[in-house]
Design a protein around this motif. Structure first.
Motif, PDB file in Angstrom:
ATOM      1  N   SER A 103      -8.904 -20.203   3.822  1.00 53.13           N
ATOM      2  CA  SER A 103      -7.553 -19.912   3.345  1.00 53.13           C
ATOM      3  C   SER A 103      -7.412 -18.409   3.157  1.00 53.13           C
ATOM      4  CB  SER A 103      -7.276 -20.640   2.020  1.00 53.13           C
ATOM      5  OG  SER A 103      -8.149 -20.181   1.013  1.00 53.13           O
ATOM      6  N   SER A 104      -6.179 -17.973   3.024  1.00 55.15           N
ATOM      7  CA  SER A 104      -5.911 -16.558   2.803  1.00 55.15           C
ATOM      8  C   SER A 104      -5.304 -16.382   1.423  1.00 55.15           C
ATOM      9  CB  SER A 104      -4.944 -16.033   3.861  1.00 55.15           C
ATOM     10  OG  SER A 104      -4.588 -14.709   3.566  1.00 55.15           O
ATOM     11  N   ASN A 105      -5.799 -15.391   0.680  1.00 54.46           N
ATOM     12  CA  ASN A 105      -5.232 -15.172  -0.645  1.00 54.46           C
ATOM     13  C   ASN A 105      -4.332 -13.947  -0.704  1.00 54.46           C
ATOM     14  OD1 ASN A 105      -7.364 -13.378  -0.481  1.00 54.46           O
ATOM     15  ND2 ASN A 105      -8.214 -13.877  -2.473  1.00 54.46           N
ATOM     16  N   TYR A 106      -4.259 -13.145   0.382  1.00 55.05           N
ATOM     17  CA  TYR A 106      -3.256 -12.084   0.468  1.00 55.05           C
ATOM     18  C   TYR A 106      -3.151 -11.607   1.910  1.00 55.05           C
ATOM     19  CZ  TYR A 106      -7.141  -8.715   0.470  1.00 55.05           C
ATOM     20  OH  TYR A 106      -8.288  -8.030   0.766  1.00 55.05           O
ATOM     21  N   ALA A 107      -1.996 -11.093   2.247  1.00 54.57           N
ATOM     22  CA  ALA A 107      -1.736 -10.474   3.555  1.00 54.57           C
ATOM     23  C   ALA A 107      -0.660  -9.431   3.328  1.00 54.57           C
ATOM     24  CB  ALA A 107      -1.273 -11.518   4.563  1.00 54.57           C
ATOM     25  N   ARG A 108      -0.931  -8.191   3.800  1.00 54.15           N
ATOM     26  CA  ARG A 108       0.039  -7.136   3.547  1.00 54.15           C
ATOM     27  C   ARG A 108      -0.077  -6.017   4.577  1.00 54.15           C
ATOM     28  NH1 ARG A 108      -3.152  -6.697  -1.706  1.00 54.15           N
ATOM     29  NH2 ARG A 108      -5.068  -5.707  -1.043  1.00 54.15           N
ATOM     30  N   TRP A 109       1.063  -5.363   4.803  1.00 53.22           N
ATOM     31  CA  TRP A 109       1.131  -4.162   5.617  1.00 53.22           C
ATOM     32  C   TRP A 109       1.118  -2.991   4.644  1.00 53.22           C
ATOM     33  CZ3 TRP A 109       0.031  -2.488  10.136  1.00 53.22           C
ATOM     34  CH2 TRP A 109       0.524  -1.252  10.575  1.00 53.22           C
ATOM     35  N   VAL A 110       0.134  -2.107   4.765  1.00 57.52           N
ATOM     36  CA  VAL A 110      -0.041  -0.991   3.833  1.00 57.52           C
ATOM     37  C   VAL A 110       0.452   0.284   4.513  1.00 57.52           C
ATOM     38  CG1 VAL A 110      -1.677   0.313   2.438  1.00 57.52           C
ATOM     39  CG2 VAL A 110      -2.036  -2.134   2.814  1.00 57.52           C
ATOM     40  N   THR A 111       1.426   0.939   3.892  1.00 57.20           N
ATOM     41  CA  THR A 111       2.015   2.149   4.472  1.00 57.20           C
ATOM     42  C   THR A 111       2.259   3.178   3.379  1.00 57.20           C
ATOM     43  OG1 THR A 111       3.817   2.962   5.849  1.00 57.20           O
ATOM     44  CG2 THR A 111       4.389   1.303   4.227  1.00 57.20           C
ATOM     45  N   GLY A 112       2.570   4.406   3.795  1.00 61.37           N
ATOM     46  CA  GLY A 112       2.938   5.438   2.841  1.00 61.37           C
ATOM     47  C   GLY A 112       1.785   6.055   2.101  1.00 61.37           C
ATOM     48  N   ARG A 113       0.582   5.918   2.630  1.00 65.33           N
ATOM     49  CA  ARG A 113      -0.576   6.524   1.976  1.00 65.33           C
ATOM     50  C   ARG A 113      -0.703   7.978   2.395  1.00 65.33           C
ATOM     51  NH1 ARG A 113      -5.174   3.189   0.704  1.00 65.33           N
ATOM     52  NH2 ARG A 113      -6.343   4.656   1.973  1.00 65.33           N
ATOM     53  N   SER A 114      -1.435   8.741   1.638  1.00 64.90           N
ATOM     54  CA  SER A 114      -1.578  10.179   1.899  1.00 64.90           C
ATOM     55  C   SER A 114      -2.334  10.472   3.188  1.00 64.90           C
ATOM     56  CB  SER A 114      -2.275  10.866   0.726  1.00 64.90           C
ATOM     57  OG  SER A 114      -3.571  10.339   0.558  1.00 64.90           O
ATOM     58  N   ASP A 115      -3.128   9.510   3.687  1.00 66.31           N
ATOM     59  CA  ASP A 115      -3.884   9.758   4.916  1.00 66.31           C
ATOM     60  C   ASP A 115      -3.073   9.476   6.178  1.00 66.31           C
ATOM     61  OD1 ASP A 115      -3.824   6.979   4.959  1.00 66.31           O
ATOM     62  OD2 ASP A 115      -5.944   6.758   4.475  1.00 66.31           O
ATOM     63  N   ASP A 116      -1.827   9.048   6.032  1.00 67.15           N
ATOM     64  CA  ASP A 116      -0.910   8.775   7.145  1.00 67.15           C
ATOM     65  C   ASP A 116      -1.406   7.712   8.114  1.00 67.15           C
ATOM     66  OD1 ASP A 116       1.103  10.457   6.316  1.00 67.15           O
ATOM     67  OD2 ASP A 116       0.284  12.201   7.370  1.00 67.15           O
ATOM     68  N   VAL A 117      -2.290   6.839   7.687  1.00 66.42           N
ATOM     69  CA  VAL A 117      -2.744   5.736   8.524  1.00 66.42           C
ATOM     70  C   VAL A 117      -2.241   4.443   7.888  1.00 66.42           C
ATOM     71  CG1 VAL A 117      -4.718   4.505   9.494  1.00 66.42           C
ATOM     72  CG2 VAL A 117      -4.773   7.004   9.297  1.00 66.42           C
ATOM     73  N   ASP A 118      -1.311   3.797   8.572  1.00 65.41           N
ATOM     74  CA  ASP A 118      -0.792   2.509   8.116  1.00 65.41           C
ATOM     75  C   ASP A 118      -1.704   1.411   8.666  1.00 65.41           C
ATOM     76  OD1 ASP A 118       1.293   4.020   7.085  1.00 65.41           O
ATOM     77  OD2 ASP A 118       2.599   3.622   8.793  1.00 65.41           O
TER      78      ASP A 118
END
Length: 182
Positions: free
Chosen positions: A58-73
């Motif tokens: 099963s999956s307990n989370y799924a997310r698109w991570v953006t806007g970080r200081s390293d500019d890698v989404d």
């Protein structure tokens, strides 16, 4: 003083006994990863991996991570295995050596592992976690967690199959849109 202690206990004990306890099931959410991946595809520019896994996973989370200081989404999903292990999947098409080093942390290369015909760097973290890292069809994929190597193999094969299938579907979509516009 006895009255103050009794009044405090009268307030605290009901709150304590009415709070639910935490169990292993508390963290098993079973997120619909393919749906979240399709929602993230617009921001990602590609369809993030949503591997089809065996019964009991099963999956307990799924997310698109953006806007970080390293500019890698990046795409990030947490999976609970059937044997209560945990594997985190991280995927990006914009990795650089600094980002990869930050995601891997202090894990040290201990060898390599071939899964689904692809060579993966096998790393061991100081906290006992296993880390696998590879390039799959233009995406950097990192798997890490405390699951068994057999479970990592299962996850790796499912991710490879899904990333390749997504690449084929994207190529077909682009091909059909080119012929529609001509």
């Amino acid at each position: 003083m006895l009255i103050a202690t009794g009044a405090t206990l009268a307030v605290v004990l009901p709150v304590y006994f009415l709070n639910p306890t935490h169990t292993a099931e508390t963290y098993q959410r079973d997120i619909d990863v393919p749906t979240v991946a399709r929602q993230a595809a617009g921001d990602a520019g590609y369809l993030p991996a949503s591997p089809e896994l065996p019964e009991g996973w099963s999956s307990n989370y799924a997310r698109w991570v953006t806007g970080r200081s390293d500019d890698v989404d990046f795409w990030e999903v947490g999976f609970l295995t059937a044997d209560t292990g945990f594997i985190q999947l991280t995927q990006t098409d914009d990795a650089n050596p600094t980002w990869t080093a930050q995601r891997i942390g202090d894990a040290q290369v201990s060898g390599s592992r071939t899964i689904g015909g692809i060579d993966w760097d096998l790393l061991d973290a100081a906290n006992g976690d296993t880390v696998l890292s590879s390039e799959i069809d233009g995406s950097t994929v990192i798997l890490n967690g405390g699951a068994s190597l057999a479970e990592f193999d299962t996850m790796g094969e499912a991710v490879i199959e899904d990333v390749r299938q997504n690449a084929v579907e994207e190529a077909e979509r682009l091909s059909s849109s080119d012929t529609d516009g001509a």
